[in-house]
Scaffold this active site. Structure first.
Site, PDB file in Angstrom:
ATOM      1  N   ASP A 100      -8.743  -4.451  -6.585  1.00 60.57           N
ATOM      2  CA  ASP A 100      -8.115  -3.429  -5.557  1.00 60.57           C
ATOM      3  C   ASP A 100      -8.385  -1.903  -6.029  1.00 60.57           C
ATOM      4  O   ASP A 100      -7.919  -1.357  -7.139  1.00 60.57           O
ATOM      5  CB  ASP A 100      -6.730  -3.763  -5.566  1.00 60.57           C
ATOM      6  CG  ASP A 100      -6.034  -2.949  -4.357  1.00 60.57           C
ATOM      7  OD1 ASP A 100      -6.465  -2.063  -3.730  1.00 60.57           O
ATOM      8  OD2 ASP A 100      -4.714  -3.394  -3.971  1.00 60.57           O
ATOM      9  N   SER A 145       0.724  -1.225  -0.003  1.00 59.55           N
ATOM     10  CA  SER A 145      -0.027  -0.099  -0.065  1.00 59.55           C
ATOM     11  C   SER A 145       0.964   1.039   0.201  1.00 59.55           C
ATOM     12  O   SER A 145       1.777   1.510  -0.827  1.00 59.55           O
ATOM     13  CB  SER A 145      -1.114  -0.011   1.280  1.00 59.55           C
ATOM     14  OG  SER A 145      -1.917   1.039   1.120  1.00 59.55           O
TER      15      SER A 145
END
Length: 633
Positions: free
Chosen positions: A467, A415
């Site tokens: 995602d 991330s």
């Protein structure tokens, strides 16, 4: 209201006690007041259900009822005060059941009032009608009078201050310095520019996401063209290179997940983690101050990292738990299995990290001997600069290569950590030409096209499913806003029907609803023109919106240019078409992909869960084990 009515009816003739007269008046007034409030709310609900999102005509009487409900807050507040005074009066000697009932009523009244005030503070837009000064572009370009220009500037400044106050309110618990103030202003400007040109409320956005998801599912259920099936066949895309990278990614994802410390370990081992960590922290261990920075009370973070990676204490060179805006935790360790010095950067886990994520302005990345300079994400670049200074200026990497000179350098992160690791790898590339970087679920708006192409030689990005974060960039968000406005404005169903049927569809599945729209029956040429309903939801068009609409790069660049994912991209998807959140024995397939696949945000119940580190690790382990079993066969 029903409870108070029952209480009043049962004890109607029993108000002769001291203070009973005031109690009788209080209950009777409260019954009438709550009946009026219920009638006003019922009228609000009924009228709100009329019309469609872009057709507010049937709801034109709504403001009057809303103001009526607002006026009823004054007697409601007065009655709550009277009830509190009566409850606090020690001379009252009425029946205990009555006293407890009134206490419950007073507490409920104050809770409702407090939550209403908080809701108004958060949701209410103090700009109100000033938004009408956001004129369409054709008009704004003709603003020649200094008075009109100053008015427009004042409105924009007011909107920025409103967003800045909201952000400060949300971040009231963290210590704020100059970096925070600069970040608050930058983020407020970003929110102002994104939200100021639409007339949408949160429930409109929810309805738009539901409609987009169902439309997307209908598109996915359509039969694919033979050429498309052929080009996505596993035999043509699965290669030895991909298998090797998947095996490496599965190994290094453990380090990226370990950087989260005890929150990740407890999340993945909810029943045993605390017991194991409590047992470890009681054992004698060499002083951690030699290799650690920042606070790690009771060694929970370090103990979790040891558990997740399987390394020994002596394998760690440096661990930093220090966390501020633009300064994120990381650790450096020796990986003897792969003969690598691993720098693992933590992802988003705090308010400070969120502020770093949202500092999405672009800045130039200037590097010596690298011609492919370009734009990068400002907040993540500053985080990478912080780690770069620690690694080089504090001699951390020199110490690591002194211990293991033959090892290679590998930088990993998930991330925010994946984005930071990618930019850090670019900075260290000249000094360490053989370095590798594995970025797991990095943010989509990270590097300009030239830098993204440059990183394909040494960075591998891993993306799972749909995602959301891997598709997050300002152009993609503008595109999502445009799609929401278009599909919401042109749907002919009331909003409550969209939301109810959408919730049913998300929870229980079934076939996507075929909502009638104003787009039905229009020619293809007509579809390129905005409808009146669509324009009614756009107060004005932002520069990024216009850039997407015109698809022209001849004009001046928008404030937020196109940024892309770093390096070569491995896209992992589920083989089955199941949408359910809970599914056993999920099988995955992986393929090399390119950045254009992630140029649009996909709506799905798994758009958040596909980003979680445990899901990424599970998918990589599944593919790695599958490859291992194939080799053994």
């Amino acid at each position: 209201w029903i409870g108070i009515l029952v209480l009043y009816t049962v004890h109607k003739g029993q108000f002769n006690c001291p203070g009973g007269g005031l109690l009788h008046s209080y209950l009777l007034g409260l019954i009438l007041l709550l009946a009026s409030i219920i009638c006003a709310l019922s009228a609000l609900v009924y009228i709100s259900m009329q019309g469609t999102i872009s057709n507010p005509g049937p709801r034109k009487s709504l403001p009057k009822i809303l103001y009526t409900r607002l006026l009823l807050y004054f007697p409601e507040f007065i009655w709550a005060v009277i009830g509190a005074v009566w409850v606090s009066d020690n001379s009252v000697q009425c029946e205990k059941t009555v006293i407890n009932g009134v206490i419950g009523t007073v507490i409920a009244s104050w809770i409702i009032i407090i939550f209403t005030i908080i809701g108004v503070v958060i949701v209410f837009d103090p700009l109100g009608g000033k938004k009408t000064f956001y004129l369409p572009d054709g008009v704004s370009r003709n603003l020649e009078s200094s008075q009109s220009g100053q008015l427009l500037y004042n409105v924009k400044s007011s909107a920025t201050r409103v967003w800045e106050k909201r952000i400060r309110l949300l971040c009231c618990c963290i210590v704020q310095d100059d970096d925070h103030r600069v970040a608050f202003t930058s983020i407020a400007e970003l929110f102002r520019s994104y939200f100021s040109d639409t007339d949408l409320v949160p429930s409109d956005i929810a309805a738009g996401l539901i409609l987009l998801h169902q439309e997307q599912d209908k598109m996915e259920n359509c039969p694919k063209e033979p050429e498309e099936v052929l080009c996505h066949s596993p035999s043509s895309l699965m290669s030895d290179d991909l298998d090797v990278e998947l095996e490496n990614a599965a190994h290094y994802m453990l380090f990226a997940a370990a950087a989260y410390g005890w929150p990740y370990y407890v999340y993945t081992n909810p029943y045993t983690a605390l017991c194991k960590l409590n047992g470890d922290c009681c054992r004698n261990r060499p002083t951690d101050s030699e290799i650690t920075g920042g606070s790690d009370r009771h060694n929970f973070h370090f103990g979790s990292i040891l558990k997740i990676t399987g390394l020994q204490y002596r394998d760690f060179i440096h661990i930093s738990f220090h966390n501020k805006i633009y300064e994120i935790p990381f650790f450096v360790a020796l990986d003897h299995k792969k003969e690598a010095i691993v720098v693992a950067v933590r992802g988003t886990l705090s308010f400070e990290d969120i502020l770093t994520d949202l500092s999405a302005d672009c800045e130039d990345l200037t590097l010596e001997e690298v011609l492919e300079n370009g734009f990068v994400h400002k907040g993540i670049t500053q985080a990478a600069n912080y780690i770069y200074r620690k690694l080089i200026n504090d001699g951390i990497l020199n110490q690591a290569f002194t211990i293991a000179p033959e090892y290679k350098l590998v930088i990993v992160g998930h991330s925010l950590g994946g984005g930071t690791a990618s930019i850090l790898a670019i900075m260290l590339r000249n000094s360490f030409p053989t370095l590798r970087c594995y970025a797991f679920s990095p943010p989509g708006g990270l590097l300009s096209k030239s830098l993204a192409d440059y990183t394909k030689h040494f960075i591998v990005s891993v993306i799972v499913g749909k995602d959301l974060v891997a598709r997050l960039s300002m152009p993609n968000m503008e595109d999502l806003k445009r799609r929401i406005v278009r599909i919401v404005a042109n749907c002919n169903r009331p909003k409550y029907q969209i939301l109810l049927r959408g919730c049913w569809y998300e929870v229980f599945g079934g076939d996507p609803d075929d909502f009638p729209t104003e787009l039905d029956g229009r020619s293809q040429d007509a579809l390129t023109q905005p409808l009146l309903a669509e324009e009614s939801l756009m107060v004005h068009r932002s520069p990024s919106y216009n850039a997407l609409e015109e698809e022209s790069h001849l004009n001046s660049p928008p404030q937020y240019p196109h940024l892309y994912l770093p390096g070569k991209i491995i896209h992992i998807v589920e083989e089955s078409s199941s949408r359910r959140l809970c599914s056993s024995d999920i099988k995955y397939t992986a393929r090399w992909s390119n950045e254009t696949v992630f140029s649009s945000i996909l709506i799905s119940p798994k758009m958040i869960t596909d980003h979680m580190p445990d899901v990424v690790l599970k998918a990589l382990k599944s593919l790695s084990q599958e490859h291992g079993s194939c080799l053994s066969c």
